[in-house]
Design a protein around this motif. Structure first.
Motif, PDB file in Angstrom:
ATOM      1  N   PRO A  95     -49.342   8.734 -45.315  1.00 60.87           N
ATOM      2  CA  PRO A  95     -50.407   8.264 -44.458  1.00 60.87           C
ATOM      3  C   PRO A  95     -50.880   6.813 -44.892  1.00 60.87           C
ATOM      4  O   PRO A  95     -51.300   6.112 -44.238  1.00 60.87           O
ATOM      5  N   THR A  96     -50.830   6.707 -46.386  1.00 61.46           N
ATOM      6  CA  THR A  96     -51.023   5.746 -47.003  1.00 61.46           C
ATOM      7  C   THR A  96     -49.877   4.389 -47.197  1.00 61.46           C
ATOM      8  O   THR A  96     -50.361   3.281 -47.527  1.00 61.46           O
ATOM      9  N   VAL A  97     -48.672   4.734 -46.793  1.00 63.62           N
ATOM     10  CA  VAL A  97     -47.715   3.916 -47.006  1.00 63.62           C
ATOM     11  C   VAL A  97     -47.646   2.940 -45.740  1.00 63.62           C
ATOM     12  O   VAL A  97     -47.645   3.403 -44.526  1.00 63.62           O
ATOM     13  N   ALA A  98     -47.401   1.614 -45.858  1.00 62.61           N
ATOM     14  CA  ALA A  98     -47.335   0.608 -44.763  1.00 62.61           C
ATOM     15  C   ALA A  98     -46.389   0.748 -44.071  1.00 62.61           C
ATOM     16  O   ALA A  98     -45.160   0.991 -44.801  1.00 62.61           O
ATOM     17  N   LYS A  99     -46.072   0.763 -42.780  1.00 66.21           N
ATOM     18  CA  LYS A  99     -45.113   0.628 -42.174  1.00 66.21           C
ATOM     19  C   LYS A  99     -44.156  -0.379 -42.219  1.00 66.21           C
ATOM     20  O   LYS A  99     -44.631  -1.526 -42.564  1.00 66.21           O
ATOM     21  N   ARG A 100     -42.805  -0.463 -42.240  1.00 66.58           N
ATOM     22  CA  ARG A 100     -41.911  -1.611 -42.472  1.00 66.58           C
ATOM     23  C   ARG A 100     -42.073  -2.457 -41.098  1.00 66.58           C
ATOM     24  O   ARG A 100     -41.979  -1.955 -40.056  1.00 66.58           O
ATOM     25  N   LEU A 101     -41.981  -3.659 -41.499  1.00 65.08           N
ATOM     26  CA  LEU A 101     -42.093  -4.579 -40.262  1.00 65.08           C
ATOM     27  C   LEU A 101     -40.538  -4.583 -39.656  1.00 65.08           C
ATOM     28  O   LEU A 101     -39.705  -5.186 -40.150  1.00 65.08           O
ATOM     29  N   VAL A 102     -40.406  -4.155 -38.505  1.00 63.33           N
ATOM     30  CA  VAL A 102     -39.077  -4.098 -37.844  1.00 63.33           C
ATOM     31  C   VAL A 102     -38.539  -5.328 -37.390  1.00 63.33           C
ATOM     32  O   VAL A 102     -37.063  -5.555 -37.365  1.00 63.33           O
ATOM     33  N   ALA A 103     -39.346  -6.209 -37.034  1.00 68.69           N
ATOM     34  CA  ALA A 103     -38.849  -7.453 -36.713  1.00 68.69           C
ATOM     35  C   ALA A 103     -38.442  -8.326 -37.638  1.00 68.69           C
ATOM     36  O   ALA A 103     -37.212  -9.059 -37.348  1.00 68.69           O
ATOM     37  N   LEU A 104     -38.675  -8.082 -38.884  1.00 68.89           N
ATOM     38  CA  LEU A 104     -38.173  -8.882 -39.929  1.00 68.89           C
ATOM     39  C   LEU A 104     -36.811  -8.303 -40.333  1.00 68.89           C
ATOM     40  O   LEU A 104     -35.785  -8.974 -40.722  1.00 68.89           O
ATOM     41  N   ASP A 105     -36.724  -6.814 -40.339  1.00 67.58           N
ATOM     42  CA  ASP A 105     -35.592  -6.289 -40.535  1.00 67.58           C
ATOM     43  C   ASP A 105     -34.289  -6.652 -39.294  1.00 67.58           C
ATOM     44  O   ASP A 105     -33.239  -6.852 -39.490  1.00 67.58           O
ATOM     45  N   GLY A 106     -34.829  -6.818 -38.274  1.00 67.79           N
ATOM     46  CA  GLY A 106     -34.098  -6.913 -37.157  1.00 67.79           C
ATOM     47  C   GLY A 106     -33.430  -8.406 -37.277  1.00 67.79           C
ATOM     48  O   GLY A 106     -32.206  -8.711 -37.029  1.00 67.79           O
ATOM     49  N   LEU A 107     -34.248  -9.510 -37.520  1.00 71.68           N
ATOM     50  CA  LEU A 107     -33.767 -10.836 -38.030  1.00 71.68           C
ATOM     51  C   LEU A 107     -32.807 -10.832 -38.894  1.00 71.68           C
ATOM     52  O   LEU A 107     -31.782 -11.419 -38.932  1.00 71.68           O
ATOM     53  N   ARG A 108     -33.115 -10.209 -40.029  1.00 75.55           N
ATOM     54  CA  ARG A 108     -32.245 -10.009 -41.374  1.00 75.55           C
ATOM     55  C   ARG A 108     -30.869  -9.465 -40.742  1.00 75.55           C
ATOM     56  O   ARG A 108     -29.745  -9.696 -41.360  1.00 75.55           O
ATOM     57  N   GLY A 109     -30.969  -8.303 -40.164  1.00 73.98           N
ATOM     58  CA  GLY A 109     -29.501  -7.656 -39.538  1.00 73.98           C
ATOM     59  C   GLY A 109     -29.021  -8.650 -38.421  1.00 73.98           C
ATOM     60  O   GLY A 109     -27.771  -8.690 -38.736  1.00 73.98           O
ATOM     61  N   LEU A 110     -29.770  -9.316 -37.915  1.00 71.86           N
ATOM     62  CA  LEU A 110     -28.960 -10.393 -36.775  1.00 71.86           C
ATOM     63  C   LEU A 110     -28.095 -11.104 -37.791  1.00 71.86           C
ATOM     64  O   LEU A 110     -26.942 -11.617 -37.554  1.00 71.86           O
ATOM     65  N   THR A 111     -28.866 -11.642 -38.722  1.00 70.41           N
ATOM     66  CA  THR A 111     -28.161 -12.931 -39.672  1.00 70.41           C
ATOM     67  C   THR A 111     -26.791 -12.183 -40.487  1.00 70.41           C
ATOM     68  O   THR A 111     -25.988 -12.821 -40.369  1.00 70.41           O
TER      69      THR A 111
END
Length: 387
Positions: free
Chosen positions: A15-31
């Protein structure tokens, strides 16, 4: 450099671990996917203009791949810094880690450059420039982590770079000369930097500004959630663990950067080769707008099924960049069957089956699909390449 293996499912999150920002992974993956598309398109004269680099003064989709890599790298800096703060490590420990990462990334870049040249080469390629820009941006971030100071530093770097190109005289040509084959950067590269293997070193100035703009976007997304945004009875938690309600900040920032970059191009042309200031702002603006869209769809609305095709390469971007290059040079181009390289054999079989245009698309898309499946398998196994 670390290759991380998977851990048991029940140990992956707490519960203490921050969620990964999907938007950033999305742009990185698109790139990453755009990089694979642009680098492996096999249509010859039928290649769409947007998949080829634009002539001097223009910008195409292909010209956004490299700057978006840098932009995403910069956007990851606040998360790395926050991790150090959470562990209560010193600034010097953070600097040391940033330096080690830069050296590792630079070394991988030299290795790839030498593989492509088929000989040991010391030069500044894609990863080398990213490594240098990352380190400078990471150091600047420590001393000015808030969005406004980061914007100011980025602006100073870009305006100073523009002023040098516009007002410093080019020997034998005079001041204000910026043409594709005659400008200050070209003169400095050819006269002083190229003999040292450092051609393009001055590009660290604008690319650092680009990385800082990426950090600004992350800081906006990581800003504390206010009570009035989520309701008086809501529990405000770690902003990295709870997506912020969508605001106009990202859209406004992306629009302003894109517009200013376009207007500035009337004073100094767009140029990917020389990383001109208008090109930096235009690329960062479009990247910000894409992240804003992805944040709305993936992080706020939770449409992860749309994000999945992008997050597969986006969460393992370094491996997705390095592995296809090595495989292409060592296997597809290095191995042959019946006097033909595997790459030619693959392409010719597709062309023979469906014609030059459709066959060319089949080759390119099947190559991308193959690597996507490999990355999916590696992700399932928990194998990631980190530096």
């Amino acid at each position: 450099m670390v290759v991380q293996a998977g851990i048991p499912q029940e140990q992956k999150a707490t519960p203490t671990v921050a969620k990964r920002l999907v938007a950033l992974d999305g742009l990185r993956g698109l790139t990453v996917l755009l990089m694979l598309l642009v680098n492996n398109v096999a249509l010859d004269d039928a290649t769409p203009d947007q998949l080829t680099h634009a002539p001097f003064g223009g910008v195409s989709l292909a010209d956004l791949v490299f700057p978006w890599f840098l932009f995403c790298m910069g956007a990851a800096i606040p998360y790395a810094h926050a991790s150090f703060l959470k562990q209560k490590l010193s600034v010097w420990a953070y600097m040391q880690k940033a330096l080690v990462r830069s050296i590792a990334l630079f070394a991988i870049g030299l290795f790839l450059t030498s593989v492509l040249a088929r000989a040991p080469v010391f030069a500044l390629g894609v990863l080398q420039l990213i490594a240098l820009a990352y380190f400078v941006a990471a150091v600047i971030y420590v001393f000015s982590p808030r969005p406004l100071p980061l914007l100011m530093v980025s602006g100073i770097l870009l305006v100073g770079y523009w002023a040098a190109l516009r007002f410093v005289p080019v020997p034998g040509a005079g001041p204000g000369i910026f043409e594709e084959d005659r400008n200050l950067l070209l003169y400095l590269n050819q006269t002083y930097l190229e003999p040292l293997g450092l051609r393009g070193l001055l590009s660290v100035i604008p690319t650092t500004a680009l990385a800082l703009l990426g950090a600004v976007v992350s800081q906006i997304l990581r800003a504390p959630v206010r009570k009035k945004e989520v309701g008086p009875d809501a529990k405000v938690t770690d902003p990295a663990a709870k997506p912020r309600p969508m605001s106009l900040e990202l859209i406004a920032l992306g629009t302003v950067l894109t517009l200013v970059g376009w207007l500035w191009s009337f004073s100094l042309p767009f140029s990917k080769t020389f990383w001109t200031s208008p090109y930096i702002l235009f690329s960062a603006g479009l990247g910000t707008l894409v992240i804003a869209l992805f944040y709305l769809l993936f992080d706020l609305r939770g449409w992860r099924f749309l994000a999945f095709p992008l997050t597969v390469p986006g969460s393992n971007a370094l491996l997705a960049y390095v592995a296809p290059i090595l495989f292409k040079v060592w296997v597809l181009q290095g191995w042959s069957v019946g006097g033909q390289s595997l790459q030619k054999l693959w392409l010719n079989s597709m062309v023979g089956l469906s014609g030059p245009v459709i066959g060319g698309w089949l080759y390119t898309l099947s190559y991308i699909a193959a690597w996507w499946l490999i990355l999916l398998w590696l992700n399932r196994k928990g194998v990631f390449l980190r530096v």
